[in-house]
Design a protein around this motif. Structure first.
Motif, PDB file in Angstrom:
ATOM      1  N   LEU A   1      46.632  37.526  41.152  1.00  0.00           N
ATOM      2  CA  LEU A   1      47.258  38.654  41.838  1.00  0.00           C
ATOM      3  C   LEU A   1      46.368  39.885  41.863  1.00  0.00           C
ATOM      4  N   HIS A   2      45.407  39.959  40.934  1.00  0.00           N
ATOM      5  CA  HIS A   2      44.481  41.095  40.942  1.00  0.00           C
ATOM      6  C   HIS A   2      43.220  40.720  41.715  1.00  0.00           C
ATOM      7  N   PRO A   3      42.804  41.545  42.678  1.00  0.00           N
ATOM      8  CA  PRO A   3      41.677  41.188  43.557  1.00  0.00           C
ATOM      9  C   PRO A   3      40.344  40.978  42.840  1.00  0.00           C
ATOM     10  N   LYS A   4      40.205  41.515  41.607  1.00  0.00           N
ATOM     11  CA  LYS A   4      38.920  41.404  40.926  1.00  0.00           C
ATOM     12  C   LYS A   4      38.991  40.553  39.658  1.00  0.00           C
ATOM     13  N   LEU A   5      40.107  39.893  39.454  1.00  0.00           N
ATOM     14  CA  LEU A   5      40.268  39.010  38.298  1.00  0.00           C
ATOM     15  C   LEU A   5      40.357  37.570  38.773  1.00  0.00           C
ATOM     16  N   TYR A   6      39.591  36.688  38.138  1.00  0.00           N
ATOM     17  CA  TYR A   6      39.560  35.287  38.552  1.00  0.00           C
ATOM     18  C   TYR A   6      39.853  34.377  37.362  1.00  0.00           C
ATOM     19  N   GLN A   7      40.070  33.115  37.663  1.00  0.00           N
ATOM     20  CA  GLN A   7      40.335  32.132  36.623  1.00  0.00           C
ATOM     21  C   GLN A   7      39.410  30.933  36.809  1.00  0.00           C
TER      22      GLN A   7
END
Length: 547
Positions: free
Chosen positions: A137-143
Motif C-alpha cells: 500500500l505504500h508506494p516506496k515499500l516493497y516485499q
C-alpha cells in the motif's frame, strides 16, 4: 550503499553472530543444521567470485519454511522461502537499502493515510485480499515475493527469483507408479517433520476435509503418540462433527473450541486483537481471522504444551490439483480469455461493485504481465494455460493470503510446520501430469486406497450442512416467498440475510450484522468484510477505489 537492518526480534526471529556477520533467521530447516546452513551462505558472500546462481542453489536446496538476513554492513543477503511464509520488506534508493520484518520499524515515513496510499495496490487488495507482485500500500515499500532473494554487493542490489513453482515440468509415468511415489513422499515429509519436532507435541487443527485428515492419519500410521487435535466454530457445525469422529478413531485427544457471533465480536474488540493485527500487517494483504480466537482459547485452556508445534493441512487442495483448470476451449485467444476470466472470477470478485470495466482492465493488465513473463521465461505455449494458472496462484493467493494463517500461531507463542509445502512434496506435485491432478484424482484415490488410520472409507469428507436448526427453519420459510422473484433474487437476499449466521467460523462478526444486511456493494464472503475493515482503518474507502 548504506545497509540498514531494522529487525524486530519477536515471534520466532533470532539474531546469530557468525564470524563477522550478523544473521537474522526465523523458521526451520529440515535437512541441515542452522549453523551449517548459515555457514554455507557466509562462504558464498565472502567469496567475491561467487556467481549469483550459487545463491539460488543454496536457498533452493533448503527444506523448510523460513526467512533469513545475512550482513556485515558491506554486503547483504535476504531471502524468503518458496511460499513467502514469513514476510520481509525493504525500501531502497541510490544511497541506502533498509530491510525489516515489521513495517513501522523500517522507516518512520511509512505511514498510510487516505492521501498517500498506492491506489493500484489498494484496488488489488480490495478485490482479492492481496497485491500482485512486490507492491504494498505504500508506494516506496516493497516485499520479497515467494521464491525470491535479495543480494547487495559492491554497492549494487539485485533481486532474483531462485524458485518458481513450475507444474509444466512434468514427468510421465503410470498412475500406479505415481500412487506408490506419492505414498513414499507423504511418509517421508511427515517422518522428517516428526524428527525435526524432536518429541514436541504436535497440534493439528482438524476439519472435515482431506488435508488435515491426511496429516493426523499419517501421524498415526507412523506411530506418533504426542498429538493433540482441535476443531473450532459454531456448535453442531459439520467440520466439528466429522473431526471428532476422526480423532476418536485414531485415538488422539480432541477438543472443540466453540465460537459464536457474540464471542467473536467480543474477541475482535479486545486490545490484544489490535496487537495481533499490527503484528500481522504487511500492507500487502488483509489478515486471516478464522483461527485467531480458536488458538487463543486453546492456549488459555491449558490443554496443550507451551512448546507445542501447530501443523495444518495448508494447502493440500491447491497443490494436489484441486484448483487446476480443465480444458475448455481451443484457440489461443479463447484460452487466454478463459484463463484470465477464471482468475478474475475466483480471486478478484470480493465486491461486485468494484468489478467495473476500468477496475477489471487494471487488474487484467497486471495479470497479463505475469502471464507473459511466465510464457517467455519458460518457453511455454497457451497449451500450458492450466499450469500457468497454478503458478500464478502459488505466487499470488497461496503465498500472499493463505500462508498468513501462520501468524495466529506465532502471535500466541507457538511454532509451526507446513508438511504440504515441504519442497519434497512440492517437487513431486510439480512433476505430476495434469490428467492425474484434475479433480485431485491421484491424491484422493491414494488416500482412500492407503486408508491410513482407517479414517478414509466410511467417514464423509466436507459434508456441508448449516449448523443452526433455527437458521435452517427461518431460511427455508423465507425462501418460499422468493418463488415469484427467481433464483438470482433469492441468492442475493440469502447472502445478505443469512450468510452472517452460516459462516461456521463466525469471523464475519468483524462487522455488525446491519452492515451485511444492508450491503449494496455486493460482498462475496467473510473476506470481503475483513478487507473492507482492514482498508477502512487506514483511511481507505473501498467504494471510492472504483474508477
Amino acid at each position: 550503499m548504506e545497509i540498514d537492518i531494522r529487525l524486530k526480534e519477536w515471534y520466532g526471529w533470532k539474531n546469530y553472530k557468525v564470524e563477522n556477520f550478523d544473521v537474522w533467521f526465523n523458521g526451520y530447516i529440515l535437512n541441515d543444521s542452522l549453523i551449517n546452513f548459515f555457514k554455507r551462505g557466509l562462504e558464498l558472500l565472502n567469496n567475491k567470485s561467487t556467481k549469483e546462481h550459487s545463491f539460488d542453489d543454496w536457498v533452493r536446496g533448503a527444506r523448510g519454511n523460513f526467512s533469513i538476513i545475512i550482513t556485515n554492513k558491506e554486503e547483504l543477503f535476504c531471502a524468503v522461502d518458496r511460499i513467502r511464509s514469513i514476510p520481509l520488506f525493504y525500501t531502497i534508493n541510490s544511497k541506502k537499502i533498509s530491510v525489516g520484518n515489521y513495517i513501522p520499524n523500517i522507516d518512520k515515513n511509512i505511514i498510510i493515510n487516505s492521501e498517500s496510499y498506492d491506489q493500484q495496490a489498494a484496488l488489488e487488495i480490495s478485490m482479492s485480499t492481496y497485491t500482485i507482485g512486490k507492491k504494498t500500500l505504500h508506494p516506496k515499500l516493497y516485499q520479497l515475493c515467494s521464491g525470491e532473494l535479495l543480494i547487495t554487493r559492491e554497492g549494487k542490489t539485485k533481486i532474483r527469483t531462485y524458485y518458481q513453482y513450475s507444474p509444466w515440468k512434468t514427468n510421465e509415468r503410470s498412475k500406479p507408479t505415481l500412487k506408490k511415489e506419492l505414498t513414499e513422499v507423504s511418509r517421508q515429509v511427515l517422518k522428517d517433520m516428526v524428527e525435526n519436532a524432536n518429541g514436541g507435541q504436535i497440534v493439528v487443527p482438524l476439519s472435515a476435509g482431506n488435508d488435515s485428515r491426511f496429516i493426523v492419519s499419517g501421524l498415526r500410521e507412523l506411530g506418533v503418540k504426542n498429538v493433540f487435535c482441535f476443531s473450532y466454530g459454531l456448535n453442531n457445525n459439520f467440520e466439528v462433527e466429522t473431526a471428532e469422529k476422526i480423532a476418536k478413531r485414531l485415538g488422539y485427544p480432541w477438543l472443540h473450541i466453540p465460537l459464536s457471533i457474540k464471542s467473536q465480536g467480543q474477541s475482535f474488540k479486545e486490545s490484544e486483537f489490535d496487537d495481533f493485527c499490527n503484528f500481522a500487517d504487511t500492507l500487502s494483504n488483509s489478515p486471516i481471522l478464522i483461527d485467531y480466537s480458536a488458538v487463543k482459547k486453546i492456549k488459555e485452556s491449558g490443554k496443550i504444551s507451551k512448546d507445542a508445534i501447530f501443523v495444518n493441512g495448508s494447502t493440500g487442495d491447491f497443490i494436489t490439483g484441486g484448483h487446476l483448470l480443465p480444458d475448455s476451449v481451443a484457440n489461443d485467444n479463447e484460452i487466454k480469455d478463459y484463463l484470465i476470466q477464471s482468475i478474475i472470477e475466483k480471486h478478484y470478485s470480493l465486491w461486485s461493485c468494484l468489478k467495473t470495466t476500468n477496475n477489471i482492465n487494471s487488474i487484467v493488465s497486471e495479470l497479463e504481465k505475469i502471464i507473459n513473463k511466465i510464457i517467455s521465461d519458460n518457453a511455454l505455449s497457451w497449451s500450458n494455460f492450466a499450469e500457468i494458472g497454478e503458478s500464478m496462484e502459488w505466487s499470488g493467493r497461496q503465498s500472499k493470503m493463505i500462508s498468513t494463517t501462520q501468524r495466529s500461531y506465532e502471535f500466541h507463542g507457538y511454532s509451526w510446520r507446513l508438511p504440504m509445502w515441504d519442497p519434497l512434496y512440492m517437487d513431486f506435485w510439480e512433476s505430476v501430469p495434469k490428467q492425474h491432478k484434475l479433480r485431485q484424482s491421484l491424491y484422493v484415490e491414494t488416500l482412500h486406497e492407503n486408508n491410513w488410520g482407517g479414517v478414509w472409507n466410511d467417514i464423509s469428507v466436507n459434508n456441508f450442512k448449516i449448523a443452526s436448526n433455527n437458521v435452517k427453519l427461518v431460511r427455508n420459510f423465507v425462501k418460499i416467498f422468493f418463488v415469484l422473484f427467481g433464483k438470482e433474487a433469492w441468492h442475493k437476499f440469502d447472502k445478505r440475510a443469512f450468510s452472517y449466521f452460516i459462516d461456521d467460523t463466525a469471523a464475519t462478526a468483524i462487522v455488525p450484522y446491519r452492515d451485511v444486511f444492508f450491503d449494496k456493494c455486493g460482498a462475496r464472503d467473510r473476506n470481503s468484510w475483513i478487507v473492507k475493515k482492514y482498508l477502512s482503518e487506514k483511511g481507505i474507502d473501498i467504494e471510492k477505489i472504483r474508477t
